[in-house]
Motif scaffolding. Sequence first.
Motif, PDB file in Angstrom:
ATOM      1  N   ARG A   1       0.829  -1.208   0.000  1.00  0.00           N
ATOM      2  CA  ARG A   1       0.000   0.000   0.000  1.00  0.00           C
ATOM      3  C   ARG A   1       0.864   1.259   0.000  1.00  0.00           C
ATOM      4  NH1 ARG A   1      -5.503  -0.098   1.451  1.00  0.00           N
ATOM      5  NH2 ARG A   1      -6.354  -2.208   1.694  1.00  0.00           N
ATOM      6  N   VAL A   2       1.923   1.267   0.811  1.00  0.00           N
ATOM      7  CA  VAL A   2       2.813   2.427   0.828  1.00  0.00           C
ATOM      8  C   VAL A   2       3.418   2.655  -0.553  1.00  0.00           C
ATOM      9  CG1 VAL A   2       4.983   3.345   1.755  1.00  0.00           C
ATOM     10  CG2 VAL A   2       3.326   2.280   3.296  1.00  0.00           C
ATOM     11  N   LEU A   3       3.911   1.587  -1.157  1.00  0.00           N
ATOM     12  CA  LEU A   3       4.536   1.699  -2.467  1.00  0.00           C
ATOM     13  C   LEU A   3       3.513   2.088  -3.537  1.00  0.00           C
ATOM     14  CD1 LEU A   3       7.070   1.350  -4.194  1.00  0.00           C
ATOM     15  CD2 LEU A   3       6.474  -1.078  -4.446  1.00  0.00           C
ATOM     16  N   GLY A   4       2.390   1.383  -3.543  1.00  0.00           N
ATOM     17  CA  GLY A   4       1.375   1.667  -4.548  1.00  0.00           C
ATOM     18  C   GLY A   4       0.800   3.058  -4.409  1.00  0.00           C
ATOM     19  N   GLY A   5       0.553   3.481  -3.170  1.00  0.00           N
ATOM     20  CA  GLY A   5       0.029   4.819  -2.948  1.00  0.00           C
ATOM     21  C   GLY A   5       1.008   5.893  -3.376  1.00  0.00           C
ATOM     22  N   SER A   6       2.285   5.662  -3.106  1.00  0.00           N
ATOM     23  CA  SER A   6       3.310   6.625  -3.512  1.00  0.00           C
ATOM     24  C   SER A   6       3.367   6.756  -5.027  1.00  0.00           C
ATOM     25  CB  SER A   6       4.674   6.193  -2.971  1.00  0.00           C
ATOM     26  OG  SER A   6       4.673   6.170  -1.556  1.00  0.00           O
ATOM     27  N   VAL A   7       3.287   5.614  -5.727  1.00  0.00           N
ATOM     28  CA  VAL A   7       3.306   5.635  -7.189  1.00  0.00           C
ATOM     29  C   VAL A   7       2.074   6.354  -7.725  1.00  0.00           C
ATOM     30  CG1 VAL A   7       3.161   4.192  -9.256  1.00  0.00           C
ATOM     31  CG2 VAL A   7       4.737   3.570  -7.415  1.00  0.00           C
ATOM     32  N   GLN A   8       0.908   6.051  -7.147  1.00  0.00           N
ATOM     33  CA  GLN A   8      -0.324   6.697  -7.605  1.00  0.00           C
ATOM     34  C   GLN A   8      -0.265   8.208  -7.394  1.00  0.00           C
ATOM     35  OE1 GLN A   8      -3.920   5.461  -5.615  1.00  0.00           O
ATOM     36  NE2 GLN A   8      -5.245   6.289  -7.204  1.00  0.00           N
ATOM     37  N   ALA A   9       0.228   8.635  -6.225  1.00  0.00           N
ATOM     38  CA  ALA A   9       0.332  10.073  -5.951  1.00  0.00           C
ATOM     39  C   ALA A   9       1.309  10.736  -6.914  1.00  0.00           C
ATOM     40  CB  ALA A   9       0.772  10.294  -4.509  1.00  0.00           C
ATOM     41  N   ALA A  10       2.429  10.067  -7.208  1.00  0.00           N
ATOM     42  CA  ALA A  10       3.415  10.629  -8.133  1.00  0.00           C
ATOM     43  C   ALA A  10       2.834  10.759  -9.538  1.00  0.00           C
ATOM     44  CB  ALA A  10       4.663   9.767  -8.148  1.00  0.00           C
ATOM     45  N   LEU A  11       2.113   9.735  -9.976  1.00  0.00           N
ATOM     46  CA  LEU A  11       1.474   9.796 -11.290  1.00  0.00           C
ATOM     47  C   LEU A  11       0.441  10.921 -11.333  1.00  0.00           C
ATOM     48  CD1 LEU A  11       0.962   6.006 -12.117  1.00  0.00           C
ATOM     49  CD2 LEU A  11       2.515   7.613 -13.257  1.00  0.00           C
ATOM     50  N   GLY A  12      -0.242  11.103 -10.220  1.00  0.00           N
ATOM     51  CA  GLY A  12      -1.206  12.190 -10.157  1.00  0.00           C
ATOM     52  C   GLY A  12      -0.556  13.549 -10.330  1.00  0.00           C
TER      53      GLY A  12
ATOM     54  N   LEU B   1       2.245  14.086 -11.938  1.00  0.00           N
ATOM     55  CA  LEU B   1       2.726  14.182 -13.322  1.00  0.00           C
ATOM     56  C   LEU B   1       1.591  14.484 -14.297  1.00  0.00           C
ATOM     57  CD1 LEU B   1       5.258  11.194 -13.467  1.00  0.00           C
ATOM     58  CD2 LEU B   1       5.808  13.635 -13.627  1.00  0.00           C
ATOM     59  N   THR B   2       0.441  13.893 -14.044  1.00  0.00           N
ATOM     60  CA  THR B   2      -0.684  14.043 -14.969  1.00  0.00           C
ATOM     61  C   THR B   2      -1.632  15.173 -14.581  1.00  0.00           C
ATOM     62  OG1 THR B   2      -2.028  12.433 -13.732  1.00  0.00           O
ATOM     63  CG2 THR B   2      -0.605  11.583 -15.504  1.00  0.00           C
ATOM     64  N   GLY B   3      -1.423  15.746 -13.403  1.00  0.00           N
ATOM     65  CA  GLY B   3      -2.324  16.791 -12.933  1.00  0.00           C
ATOM     66  C   GLY B   3      -3.630  16.266 -12.380  1.00  0.00           C
ATOM     67  N   SER B   4      -3.686  14.977 -12.053  1.00  0.00           N
ATOM     68  CA  SER B   4      -4.914  14.379 -11.527  1.00  0.00           C
ATOM     69  C   SER B   4      -4.970  14.535 -10.008  1.00  0.00           C
ATOM     70  CB  SER B   4      -4.994  12.893 -11.902  1.00  0.00           C
ATOM     71  OG  SER B   4      -6.039  12.255 -11.191  1.00  0.00           O
ATOM     72  N   LEU B   5      -5.845  15.394  -9.529  1.00  0.00           N
ATOM     73  CA  LEU B   5      -6.001  15.564  -8.084  1.00  0.00           C
ATOM     74  C   LEU B   5      -6.535  14.293  -7.436  1.00  0.00           C
ATOM     75  CD1 LEU B   5      -7.430  19.172  -7.584  1.00  0.00           C
ATOM     76  CD2 LEU B   5      -5.181  18.314  -6.926  1.00  0.00           C
ATOM     77  N   SER B   6      -7.382  13.564  -8.156  1.00  0.00           N
ATOM     78  CA  SER B   6      -7.936  12.328  -7.607  1.00  0.00           C
ATOM     79  C   SER B   6      -6.828  11.330  -7.297  1.00  0.00           C
ATOM     80  CB  SER B   6      -8.939  11.728  -8.574  1.00  0.00           C
ATOM     81  OG  SER B   6      -9.411  10.473  -8.112  1.00  0.00           O
ATOM     82  N   HIS B   7      -5.909  11.129  -8.242  1.00  0.00           N
ATOM     83  CA  HIS B   7      -4.806  10.194  -8.012  1.00  0.00           C
ATOM     84  C   HIS B   7      -3.882  10.689  -6.900  1.00  0.00           C
ATOM     85  CE1 HIS B   7      -5.878   7.347 -10.979  1.00  0.00           C
ATOM     86  NE2 HIS B   7      -5.503   8.030 -12.051  1.00  0.00           N
TER      87      HIS B   7
ATOM     88  N   THR C   1      -3.882   6.086   0.503  1.00  0.00           N
ATOM     89  CA  THR C   1      -3.454   4.689   0.478  1.00  0.00           C
ATOM     90  C   THR C   1      -2.089   4.531   1.135  1.00  0.00           C
ATOM     91  OG1 THR C   1      -4.718   4.239  -1.532  1.00  0.00           O
ATOM     92  CG2 THR C   1      -2.905   2.735  -1.026  1.00  0.00           C
ATOM     93  N   ARG C   2      -1.185   5.453   0.855  1.00  0.00           N
ATOM     94  CA  ARG C   2       0.148   5.410   1.460  1.00  0.00           C
ATOM     95  C   ARG C   2       0.062   5.555   2.978  1.00  0.00           C
ATOM     96  NH1 ARG C   2       3.335   9.683  -1.289  1.00  0.00           N
ATOM     97  NH2 ARG C   2       2.050  11.065   0.000  1.00  0.00           N
ATOM     98  N   ALA C   3      -0.775   6.464   3.450  1.00  0.00           N
ATOM     99  CA  ALA C   3      -0.907   6.669   4.894  1.00  0.00           C
ATOM    100  C   ALA C   3      -1.510   5.445   5.572  1.00  0.00           C
ATOM    101  CB  ALA C   3      -1.772   7.901   5.162  1.00  0.00           C
ATOM    102  N   ARG C   4      -2.513   4.840   4.961  1.00  0.00           N
ATOM    103  CA  ARG C   4      -3.112   3.632   5.550  1.00  0.00           C
ATOM    104  C   ARG C   4      -2.088   2.501   5.597  1.00  0.00           C
ATOM    105  NH1 ARG C   4      -7.815   1.033   6.906  1.00  0.00           N
ATOM    106  NH2 ARG C   4      -7.949  -1.172   6.317  1.00  0.00           N
ATOM    107  N   GLY C   5      -1.314   2.340   4.534  1.00  0.00           N
ATOM    108  CA  GLY C   5      -0.290   1.315   4.529  1.00  0.00           C
ATOM    109  C   GLY C   5       0.752   1.544   5.608  1.00  0.00           C
ATOM    110  N   ALA C   6       1.135   2.806   5.810  1.00  0.00           N
ATOM    111  CA  ALA C   6       2.098   3.120   6.863  1.00  0.00           C
ATOM    112  C   ALA C   6       1.542   2.766   8.232  1.00  0.00           C
ATOM    113  CB  ALA C   6       2.478   4.599   6.797  1.00  0.00           C
ATOM    114  N   GLY C   7       0.247   3.019   8.434  1.00  0.00           N
ATOM    115  CA  GLY C   7      -0.371   2.639   9.701  1.00  0.00           C
ATOM    116  C   GLY C   7      -0.401   1.142   9.908  1.00  0.00           C
TER     117      GLY C   7
END
Length: 313
Positions: free
Chosen positions: A265-276, A278-284, A291-297
């Motif tokens: 979750r930490v890794l996937g969330g970080s990738v999703q946020a980074a892609l967001g 890059l693409t300007g997607s606030l949702s991502h 997702t990253r924060a939940r994984g860290a917890g």
Amino acid sequence: MTAPERPRILLVSLTFKRPEDLRAILPKLVEQAESVDAEVEILIVDNDPDGGAEDSVRGFAGTTAIVVSYVHEPHPGIVAARNRALAEAAHHDILVFIDDDERPLEGWLDHLLETWRRYSPAAVVGAVISEYASEPDPWLAAGRFFDRRRLPTGTPITVFATNNLLLDLRRVRAAGVRFDERFGLTGGSDTLFSRQLAARGGALVWCDEAVVVDMVPDDRLTRSWVLRRAYRSGNSWTRTSLALEVTALGRLRVRASVAPRGFVRVLGGSVQAALGRLTGSLSHQARGARTRARGAGMLAGAVGSVYAEYRRD
């Protein structure tokens, strides 16, 4: 178990230093109590060490024919307040929880009871929709963090919160479950309670017509609050999973299972946020950060770290 035709219901709201919310919800609870064919009493459990809600509740109680009671539970933490509600409901058939910052819509209690009569479950869980004190910023809106799940009525579920909940107390007593004091200042006691109830054979079902409105204040409409809540959610999920295990080996297996899932979750969330970004997607960006924060917890819980979201100074 045969359901009583006219059940004895205790309708409970826990409160902690929210006088305006309390004044708003009490008339709504009376309206609900008057609308159903059952013996309904209303109880306010005050978790303020100073008992600040007493005068308001007792003053309101004198204005209605419905029984409105007040109890002071000074021991800090929502677990103590929830267990006090269970104790006060010792002679009732049903316990219904609603948060003091929520507002039930018309027919809410009747829909909960109708679903309970139809499916005979241990618990009926209703829907929650959000209204905001002010417009959320675009990042929060894009993340849809305050959108709650909606399911067809009768859908079996495995976990619930106590903000819109009916409990069949005969089945709860038979299962021998209570809210765990270890989660008093951390959150997650309702998650553990529901998972224990389900594990001991209690059916949990959804009622989509029993709707309450959650009044979201400004202090929750921040990115930091959303991410802290996601972290706590991951942390308490790990801790409840550990609490369900009775052996050291079982707990070791939980840690070994949860840790890699948290890392993903930490890794996937970080990738999703980074892609967001890059693409300007606030949702991502927003959903990746959560997702990253939940994984860290989850990871923190796996190594024994406890996040006390509700600790008091």
